[in-house]
Design an enzyme around this catalytic site. Structure first.
Site, PDB file in Angstrom:
ATOM      1  N   TYR A   1     -16.960  17.428 -15.133  1.00  0.00           N
ATOM      2  CA  TYR A   1     -17.465  15.828 -15.295  1.00  0.00           C
ATOM      3  C   TYR A   1     -18.162  15.534 -14.159  1.00  0.00           C
ATOM      4  O   TYR A   1     -18.098  16.162 -12.969  1.00  0.00           O
ATOM      5  CB  TYR A   1     -15.927  15.227 -14.851  1.00  0.00           C
ATOM      6  CG  TYR A   1     -16.152  13.563 -14.793  1.00  0.00           C
ATOM      7  CD1 TYR A   1     -16.643  12.738 -16.027  1.00  0.00           C
ATOM      8  CD2 TYR A   1     -15.967  12.916 -13.539  1.00  0.00           C
ATOM      9  CE1 TYR A   1     -16.917  11.476 -15.725  1.00  0.00           C
ATOM     10  CE2 TYR A   1     -16.324  11.724 -13.245  1.00  0.00           C
ATOM     11  CZ  TYR A   1     -16.864  11.029 -14.513  1.00  0.00           C
ATOM     12  OH  TYR A   1     -16.950   9.224 -14.378  1.00  0.00           O
TER      13      TYR A   1
ATOM     14  N   LYS B   1      -8.949   6.583 -19.072  1.00  0.00           N
ATOM     15  CA  LYS B   1      -9.538   6.921 -20.446  1.00  0.00           C
ATOM     16  C   LYS B   1      -7.981   6.942 -21.358  1.00  0.00           C
ATOM     17  O   LYS B   1      -7.833   5.741 -21.778  1.00  0.00           O
ATOM     18  CB  LYS B   1      -9.857   8.403 -20.323  1.00  0.00           C
ATOM     19  CG  LYS B   1     -10.845   8.526 -19.211  1.00  0.00           C
ATOM     20  CD  LYS B   1     -12.032   7.969 -19.351  1.00  0.00           C
ATOM     21  CE  LYS B   1     -13.103   7.916 -18.124  1.00  0.00           C
ATOM     22  NZ  LYS B   1     -13.450   9.100 -17.623  1.00  0.00           N
TER      23      LYS B   1
ATOM     24  N   ARG C   1       0.857  -1.323  -0.083  1.00  0.00           N
ATOM     25  CA  ARG C   1       0.104   0.070  -0.020  1.00  0.00           C
ATOM     26  C   ARG C   1       0.764   1.137   0.133  1.00  0.00           C
ATOM     27  O   ARG C   1       0.456   2.097  -0.667  1.00  0.00           O
ATOM     28  CB  ARG C   1      -0.951  -0.169   1.225  1.00  0.00           C
ATOM     29  CG  ARG C   1      -1.697   1.479   1.470  1.00  0.00           C
ATOM     30  CD  ARG C   1      -3.299   1.079   2.303  1.00  0.00           C
ATOM     31  NE  ARG C   1      -3.014   0.504   3.415  1.00  0.00           N
ATOM     32  CZ  ARG C   1      -2.510   0.699   4.384  1.00  0.00           C
ATOM     33  NH1 ARG C   1      -1.657   1.792   4.660  1.00  0.00           N
ATOM     34  NH2 ARG C   1      -2.580  -0.143   5.427  1.00  0.00           N
TER      35      ARG C   1
ATOM     36  N   ASP D   1      -7.550  18.930 -14.085  1.00  0.00           N
ATOM     37  CA  ASP D   1      -7.876  17.325 -14.567  1.00  0.00           C
ATOM     38  C   ASP D   1      -7.515  17.371 -16.172  1.00  0.00           C
ATOM     39  O   ASP D   1      -8.181  18.272 -16.963  1.00  0.00           O
ATOM     40  CB  ASP D   1      -9.476  17.239 -14.572  1.00  0.00           C
ATOM     41  CG  ASP D   1      -9.743  15.881 -14.920  1.00  0.00           C
ATOM     42  OD1 ASP D   1      -9.186  15.220 -15.633  1.00  0.00           O
ATOM     43  OD2 ASP D   1     -11.002  15.644 -14.471  1.00  0.00           O
TER      44      ASP D   1
HETATM   45  C1  LIG Z   1     -13.852   9.637 -16.122  1.00  0.00           C
HETATM   46  C2  LIG Z   1     -13.399  10.881 -15.548  1.00  0.00           C
HETATM   47  C3  LIG Z   1     -13.033  11.181 -14.258  1.00  0.00           C
HETATM   48  C4  LIG Z   1     -13.475   9.966 -13.265  1.00  0.00           C
HETATM   49  O1  LIG Z   1     -12.388   8.789 -13.550  1.00  0.00           O
HETATM   50  P1  LIG Z   1     -12.961   7.145 -13.284  1.00  0.00           P
HETATM   51  O2  LIG Z   1     -11.659   6.630 -13.771  1.00  0.00           O
HETATM   52  O3  LIG Z   1     -13.961   7.022 -14.011  1.00  0.00           O
HETATM   53  O4  LIG Z   1     -12.865   7.069 -11.682  1.00  0.00           O
HETATM   54  C5  LIG Z   1     -12.898  12.219 -14.109  1.00  0.00           C
HETATM   55  N1  LIG Z   1     -12.509  13.268 -14.825  1.00  0.00           N
HETATM   56  C6  LIG Z   1     -12.892  13.335 -16.132  1.00  0.00           C
HETATM   57  C7  LIG Z   1     -12.584  14.317 -16.873  1.00  0.00           C
HETATM   58  C8  LIG Z   1     -13.291  11.998 -16.698  1.00  0.00           C
HETATM   59  O5  LIG Z   1     -13.433  11.734 -17.910  1.00  0.00           O
END
Ligand SMILES: *Cc1c(COP(=O)(O)O)cnc(C)c1O
Length: 373
Positions: A99, A197, A47, A172
């Site tokens: 998001y 993604k 961890r 982000d």
């Molecule tokens: C999908 C997404 C998230 C969240 O990510 P997860 O891997 O689904 O928990 C946060 N920000 C953006 C821009 C996203 O597309």
């Protein structure tokens, strides 16, 4: 300086000098033997630190130009890690177009822990600065381009505000990835990703990444990452390393295909408007009417009607009932995420085939006379 394409292809190739393995080995061991009191190989318990995850974290910190990286079990876990820096009475500013999961977590934490969530459309940065002056703001949390309306917010201008008032700028960077945008080089303090993604890129791993600049901030994040325990598994860390090796090739193809799709959609009488930031694979568009959404999605053959983005396969998402369903309808409509809006994660298939799939759907809409009001 070595080009990012080369850094990406070469991730992990020097991670195991003992065997010379080209790919980072996957260390499943959760515990590590110690020779004696006060002695350690640097690894004690997975961890806290795992050799496979460390390879990913070191490589990704370098790609984003940060000092440290923390690989998390999802993008939401990464956002949770970042929000754990704040306490009751602190405020964070977010763009309104955001998001859905980030909106949900931010508003939940406001109700539960009193970490104030302030939303603004970021069309006037003077207004954002005024909010910083008037509220106990500790950070600005940006998405650029925003999701799903593809609005671009200047990171450089937000850096100026953050530096002037001594607050954090968090970005982000899921949509553009370090291939197209490196916010830390522009002055941001933290960059986060849903690694699910484009970084993973193949719709087969859930992951999140947080990259930080500065020793003190990195130390606070390190303590929280270990304390909360939302760490990424060794195998999933390896999948992200594998994904990174082709990130540049994929991003170039996503962009080329997205540009071709935008040119096609802009000419179609079935489309009200097309939203695109000029690079990357994310395109949003509005059909003439919300009534056309179901037949449109139902008749897609190649492109999947599915809820995610950033993979090699093309997906179309309906934000109203999927990614943005947790934003109240009134607020969503006011912000432009209305019932005729679709979000297209353009994959790396041949653009001609994607266009043919869309053209076929338009032909069906016409033959069934599902026309707009
Ligand atoms: C999908 C997404 C998230 C969240 O990510 P997860 O891997 O689904 O928990 C946060 N920000 C953006 C821009 C996203 O597309």
């Amino acid at each position: 300086m070595t080009k990012i394409e080369t850094l990406l292809t070469q991730v992990g190739t020097h991670s195991d000098e003992k065997t010379g393995a080209i790919n980072a080995p996957i260390y499943l061991s959760t515990a590590y033997r110690h020779a004696g009191l006060g002695e350690s190989t640097g690894f004690d318990y997975t961890r806290t630190k795992n050799p496979t995850r460390s390879v990913l974290e070191e490589e990704f910190a370098r790609l984003e130009g940060g000092d440290a990286c923390f690989a998390c079990s999802s993008g939401m876990a990464a956002i949770h890690l970042i929000l754990s820096l704040f306490k009751t009475g602190d405020a964070v500013i977010y763009p309104e177009d955001l998001y859905g999961g980030t909106y949900r977590l931010a508003t939940q934490y406001e109700a539960q822990y009193g970490i104030q969530a302030i939303f603004n459309d970021f069309s006037s940065l003077e207004e954002v600065e005024q909010l910083v002056i008037e509220h106990p703001v500790k950070a600005i949390f940006l998405e650029t381009p925003t999701n799903p309306l593809m609005q671009e917010i200047s990171i450089e201008e937000c850096v100026k505000i953050a530096k002037k008032y001594g607050i954090l700028l968090i970005v982000d960077n899921t949509f553009l990835t370090p291939y197209y945008q490196r916010p830390i080089e522009l002055g941001a303090d933290i960059v986060m990703h849903s690694g699910t993604k484009y970084i993973g890129g193949h719709n087969d791993v859930l992951a999140g990444l947080v990259v930080s600049k500065g020793a003190e901030l990195s130390e606070r994040l390190f303590l929280q990452h270990n304390a909360i325990g939302m760490t990424l598994s060794p195998f999933d860390s390896w999948l992200l390393l594998r994904g990174l090796k082709t990130l540049h090739l994929r991003m170039k193809q996503h962009t080329a295909n997205a540009q071709a799709i935008v040119a096609f959609l802009e000419k179609s009488p079935h489309i009200r408007d097309v939203l695109y930031a000029g690079r990357g694979g994310m395109v949003s568009f509005r059909l003439q009417s919300g009534k056309q959404i179901d037949p449109f999605l139902r008749n897609l053959k190649l492109i999947a009607f599915a809820e995610s983005l950033g993979g090699v396969e093309s997906f179309i998402t309906y934000p109203t009932t999927q990614t943005h369903a947790d934003i109240p309808e009134e607020i969503r409509n006011a912000r432009g995420v209305d019932d005729s809006l679709l979000r297209f994660s353009v994959g790396i298939e041949e653009a001609e085939d994607l266009i043919a799939d869309l053209q076929n759907v338009f032909n069906v809409l016409e033959s069934e006379a599902i026309v707009h009001d």
